[in-house]
Design a protein around this motif. Structure first.
Motif, PDB file in Angstrom:
ATOM      1  N   TYR A   3      59.189  33.399  -3.232  1.00 28.67           N
ATOM      2  CA  TYR A   3      57.867  33.574  -2.636  1.00 28.67           C
ATOM      3  C   TYR A   3      57.150  34.778  -3.234  1.00 28.67           C
ATOM      4  O   TYR A   3      57.792  35.744  -3.657  1.00 28.67           O
ATOM      5  CB  TYR A   3      57.984  33.789  -1.121  1.00 28.67           C
ATOM      6  CG  TYR A   3      58.606  32.636  -0.394  1.00 28.67           C
ATOM      7  CD1 TYR A   3      57.828  31.538  -0.007  1.00 28.67           C
ATOM      8  CD2 TYR A   3      59.961  32.612  -0.093  1.00 28.67           C
ATOM      9  CE1 TYR A   3      58.398  30.461   0.661  1.00 28.67           C
ATOM     10  CE2 TYR A   3      60.539  31.535   0.570  1.00 28.67           C
ATOM     11  CZ  TYR A   3      59.752  30.462   0.940  1.00 28.67           C
ATOM     12  OH  TYR A   3      60.314  29.392   1.599  1.00 28.67           O
ATOM     13  N   VAL A  23      53.235  26.854  -5.623  1.00 27.34           N
ATOM     14  CA  VAL A  23      52.817  27.229  -6.978  1.00 27.34           C
ATOM     15  C   VAL A  23      54.113  27.326  -7.790  1.00 27.34           C
ATOM     16  O   VAL A  23      54.710  28.394  -7.888  1.00 27.34           O
ATOM     17  CB  VAL A  23      52.053  28.565  -6.992  1.00 27.34           C
ATOM     18  CG1 VAL A  23      51.572  28.886  -8.413  1.00 27.34           C
ATOM     19  CG2 VAL A  23      50.875  28.544  -6.025  1.00 27.34           C
ATOM     20  N   CYS A  33      57.226  29.635  -5.048  1.00 24.52           N
ATOM     21  CA  CYS A  33      57.363  29.337  -6.473  1.00 24.52           C
ATOM     22  C   CYS A  33      58.662  28.619  -6.807  1.00 24.52           C
ATOM     23  O   CYS A  33      58.747  27.939  -7.827  1.00 24.52           O
ATOM     24  CB  CYS A  33      57.262  30.622  -7.283  1.00 24.52           C
ATOM     25  SG  CYS A  33      55.717  31.507  -7.001  1.00 24.52           S
ATOM     26  N   ALA A  57      52.554  32.252  -1.694  1.00 22.02           N
ATOM     27  CA  ALA A  57      52.858  31.167  -2.625  1.00 22.02           C
ATOM     28  C   ALA A  57      54.370  31.009  -2.674  1.00 22.02           C
ATOM     29  O   ALA A  57      55.101  31.998  -2.746  1.00 22.02           O
ATOM     30  CB  ALA A  57      52.335  31.482  -4.024  1.00 22.02           C
ATOM     31  N   GLU A  67      51.501  28.049   0.087  1.00 24.30           N
ATOM     32  CA  GLU A  67      50.969  27.235  -1.004  1.00 24.30           C
ATOM     33  C   GLU A  67      52.076  27.052  -2.038  1.00 24.30           C
ATOM     34  O   GLU A  67      52.757  28.011  -2.395  1.00 24.30           O
ATOM     35  CB  GLU A  67      49.780  27.943  -1.644  1.00 24.30           C
ATOM     36  CG  GLU A  67      49.216  27.240  -2.855  1.00 24.30           C
ATOM     37  CD  GLU A  67      48.129  28.026  -3.555  1.00 24.30           C
ATOM     38  OE1 GLU A  67      47.465  27.442  -4.422  1.00 24.30           O
ATOM     39  OE2 GLU A  67      47.952  29.226  -3.255  1.00 24.30           O
ATOM     40  N   LEU A 126      52.245  35.168 -10.596  1.00 25.76           N
ATOM     41  CA  LEU A 126      52.374  33.710 -10.645  1.00 25.76           C
ATOM     42  C   LEU A 126      52.383  33.217 -12.092  1.00 25.76           C
ATOM     43  O   LEU A 126      53.165  32.320 -12.444  1.00 25.76           O
ATOM     44  CB  LEU A 126      51.258  33.042  -9.854  1.00 25.76           C
ATOM     45  CG  LEU A 126      51.266  33.314  -8.344  1.00 25.76           C
ATOM     46  CD1 LEU A 126      50.063  32.660  -7.680  1.00 25.76           C
ATOM     47  CD2 LEU A 126      52.563  32.870  -7.701  1.00 25.76           C
TER      48      LEU A 126
END
Length: 185
Positions: free
Chosen positions: A81, A33, A93, A91, A31, A67
């Motif tokens: 990550y 983010v 990043c 995620a 994902e 996050l």
């Protein structure tokens, strides 16, 4: 692929049809983010800096708080990550082409991919089977992409970065298991 499905695929996977076919099976779902642009250095790796290492971290925070820290421009920290403990969800990043600020050492930042793992170094229950499995798939794909040897000389803990004042991933991180899983991925 369209919309959200395409956005969930790392750009390295759809850069060429050949890469997409060879990486799609081994690379875990990711994902996006994004970290604040104030928390990393824009670059064009591996052209600007060769990627030679993966640095393993433990967050000392929850997944959600990590996050949030990476999104906060005042924090001046990020990793490429973050892997969640409960389900191995990952995620991304910071794009791998950019330099995440994770190692506390500029040379290592420029030449490595940083992977944070949710948990605390003194609480081994955070190091779940699914977290190890997903992280190993991610690390194997990174090593394959950059030609990084899948060994302890090139996949290191934050504690092993010269000048590091951190102890992660700590004594409960199972290096033998992790490296074995990476090599079997």
């Amino acid at each position: 692929m369209q919309g959200a499905a395409l956005a969930a695929v790392p750009s390295a996977l759809w850069a060429s049809p050949t890469v997409a076919k060879t990486r799609a099976v081994a690379y875990p779902p990711i994902e996006w983010v994004p970290a604040s642009p104030s928390n990393y250095t824009a670059s064009n790796r591996p052209g600007s800096y060769p990627v030679t290492h993966v640095v393993v971290h433990v967050t000392q925070e929850t997944y959600a708080d990590t996050l949030a820290i990476f999104k906060n421009p005042a924090k001046k920290v990020s990793a490429h990550y973050v892997v969640r403990s409960a389900d191995g969800h990952i995620a991304q990043c910071v794009s791998e082409r950019n330099v995440a600020w994770h190692a506390g050492n500029w040379t290592y930042n420029t030449r490595s991919i940083g992977i944070e793992h949710e948990g605390w170094v003194d609480e081994p229950e955070y190091f779940t089977d699914v977290m190890y499995r997903q992280s190993a798939l991610l690390t194997a794909a990174i090593c394959d992409r950059y030609g990084i040897p899948k060994n302890r000389q090139h996949i290191i803990g934050h504690v092993e970065v010269p000048g590091a004042d951190h102890t992660d991933p700590g004594r409960y991180w199972d290096w033998s298991r992790y490296i074995r899983m990476i090599n079997l991925a």
